[in-house]
Design an enzyme around this catalytic site. Sequence first.
Site, short mmCIF file in Angstrom:
data_model
loop_
_atom_site.label_atom_id
_atom_site.label_comp_id
_atom_site.label_asym_id
_atom_site.label_seq_id
_atom_site.Cartn_x
_atom_site.Cartn_y
_atom_site.Cartn_z
N SER A 145 14.55 -14.61 -26.31
CA SER A 145 14.00 -14.96 -25.16
C SER A 145 12.67 -15.46 -24.81
O SER A 145 11.75 -14.90 -25.94
CB SER A 145 14.02 -13.73 -23.82
N TYR B 123 12.74 -4.47 -22.70
CA TYR B 123 13.36 -5.70 -22.80
C TYR B 123 12.76 -6.62 -23.67
O TYR B 123 13.41 -7.14 -24.68
CB TYR B 123 14.01 -6.30 -21.22
N1 LIG Z 1 19.21 -15.75 -17.83
C1 LIG Z 1 17.96 -15.64 -18.42
O1 LIG Z 1 16.98 -15.90 -17.66
C2 LIG Z 1 17.69 -15.33 -19.82
C3 LIG Z 1 16.31 -15.73 -20.36
C4 LIG Z 1 16.09 -15.46 -21.62
C5 LIG Z 1 17.26 -14.85 -22.45
N2 LIG Z 1 18.13 -14.61 -21.79
C6 LIG Z 1 19.38 -14.10 -22.90
O2 LIG Z 1 20.34 -14.64 -22.74
C7 LIG Z 1 21.68 -13.87 -23.20
C8 LIG Z 1 22.85 -14.00 -22.06
O3 LIG Z 1 22.33 -13.57 -21.04
P1 LIG Z 1 22.72 -14.29 -19.39
O4 LIG Z 1 21.56 -14.82 -19.04
O5 LIG Z 1 24.18 -15.30 -19.73
O6 LIG Z 1 23.34 -13.13 -18.83
P2 LIG Z 1 24.68 -12.68 -18.15
O7 LIG Z 1 25.14 -13.69 -17.41
O8 LIG Z 1 24.56 -11.30 -17.60
O9 LIG Z 1 25.54 -12.48 -19.51
C9 LIG Z 1 25.32 -11.53 -20.28
C10 LIG Z 1 26.75 -11.42 -21.25
O10 LIG Z 1 26.74 -10.44 -21.97
C11 LIG Z 1 27.65 -9.49 -22.06
N3 LIG Z 1 27.51 -8.13 -22.61
C12 LIG Z 1 26.39 -7.47 -21.81
N4 LIG Z 1 26.51 -6.07 -22.42
C13 LIG Z 1 27.94 -6.09 -23.17
C14 LIG Z 1 28.34 -5.19 -24.15
N5 LIG Z 1 28.06 -4.03 -24.22
N6 LIG Z 1 29.52 -5.55 -24.60
C15 LIG Z 1 30.08 -6.93 -24.84
N7 LIG Z 1 29.47 -7.82 -23.96
C16 LIG Z 1 28.38 -7.39 -23.14
C17 LIG Z 1 28.31 -9.97 -20.44
O11 LIG Z 1 29.59 -9.30 -20.30
P3 LIG Z 1 30.15 -9.01 -18.74
O12 LIG Z 1 29.53 -9.95 -18.02
O13 LIG Z 1 31.64 -9.19 -19.14
O14 LIG Z 1 29.76 -7.62 -18.73
C18 LIG Z 1 28.08 -11.18 -20.20
O15 LIG Z 1 29.16 -11.94 -20.73
C19 LIG Z 1 21.31 -12.38 -23.36
O16 LIG Z 1 20.85 -12.26 -24.67
C20 LIG Z 1 19.73 -12.43 -22.48
O17 LIG Z 1 18.66 -11.60 -22.95
C21 LIG Z 1 18.53 -14.85 -20.47
#
Ligand SMILES: NC(=O)c1ccc[n+]([C@@H]2O[C@H](COP(=O)([O-])OP(=O)(O)OC[C@H]3O[C@@H](n4cnc5c(N)ncnc54)[C@H](OP(=O)(O)O)[C@@H]3O)[C@@H](O)[C@H]2O)c1
Length: 273
Positions: free
Chosen positions: A146, A157
């Site tokens: 991130s 985080y």
């Molecule tokens: N969106 C942003 O602004 C942003 C920015 C920087 C970095 N990131 C990073 O990008 C990555 C993806 O996040 P996202 O933005 O796509 O968020 P998201 O839509 O909430 O997706 C997160 C994913 O991780 C899964 N997950 C969470 N806990 C889990 C567990 N214990 N076991 C298995 N699966 C689990 C969720 O599953 P379920 O939905 O099925 O619960 C979902 O598929 C993360 O590492 C996040 O830190 C995001």
Amino acid sequence: MTSTPSLAGKTAVVTGASSGIGRSIALHLGRAGAHVTLGGRTRSAMEETAREIEKAGGAARVVVHDVRDVASVRALVDGAVAETGRLDILVNNAGVSYPSKIADADPEHWRVMLETNVLGLLAGAQAAIRAMRACKAHGHIVNISSIAALRRDSGVYGATKHAVNAISATLRTELEDDTIRVVNVMPGAIATNFARNFDPAFLAGFAKMTGVDVEIRQGERLPEEVLDKLQPMMKQLLGDPDDVARAVLFAVTQPIEVNVLDIEVRPAKQLNL
Ligand SMILES: NC(=O)c1ccc[n+]([C@@H]2O[C@H](COP(=O)([O-])OP(=O)(O)OC[C@H]3O[C@@H](n4cnc5c(N)ncnc54)[C@H](OP(=O)(O)O)[C@@H]3O)[C@@H](O)[C@H]2O)c1
């Protein structure tokens, strides 16, 4: 014009593939021809993505698991190898955020962030290295970090993402003599369910802008309709998951001699995460 090289014959595993960035990465890899194993907690969302991959002529497999359980991460990787005989790409994407001041936080939330964002990623990387070495793959391990890792005051985080950056750099050195490259991706604010643990009043304000009548419950996934409408309305501040997926596809289709180290992908304006 050049087209994206094919991933036909390659096997990919994506964690957190049931939502947001992971879902989009799984789709892009599948459409490029990779056999994709989708890991996550919400089966229906992954099955919908698997169907889209299959419609595009690809192959996909869905595994419901908890990335905090090291044995289940190993099983996720081993299952992909058992089905296809190889592993070429692992995307360590599953991640969560519980934004809170340290003085006010629930320590259980620290545990969930550390176990999901750091320990789950380490377990995935270890299983992938063993699987890629066994089949002599020209492999890629992609760790989703991130922009929070670029600031020193980005909370617990952010600390987990600083750890991801350190782990990516360490793995890269450890794997110099292998045919395995390590790609560290740092997204900025992207419209996904990432905000599910944010203050519901803050999220309700965004939902209201989209005109979708929805009750926001903390910890629950947001309706797709809200995310789909919100991102184009706020594209200066909120990126699309596909922006990150295209960057990942670029990195994993480079020749193995090319080391794509870190990728920062964010919209024009930056929100602090
Ligand atoms: N969106 C942003 O602004 C942003 C920015 C920087 C970095 N990131 C990073 O990008 C990555 C993806 O996040 P996202 O933005 O796509 O968020 P998201 O839509 O909430 O997706 C997160 C994913 O991780 C899964 N997950 C969470 N806990 C889990 C567990 N214990 N076991 C298995 N699966 C689990 C969720 O599953 P379920 O939905 O099925 O619960 C979902 O598929 C993360 O590492 C996040 O830190 C995001």
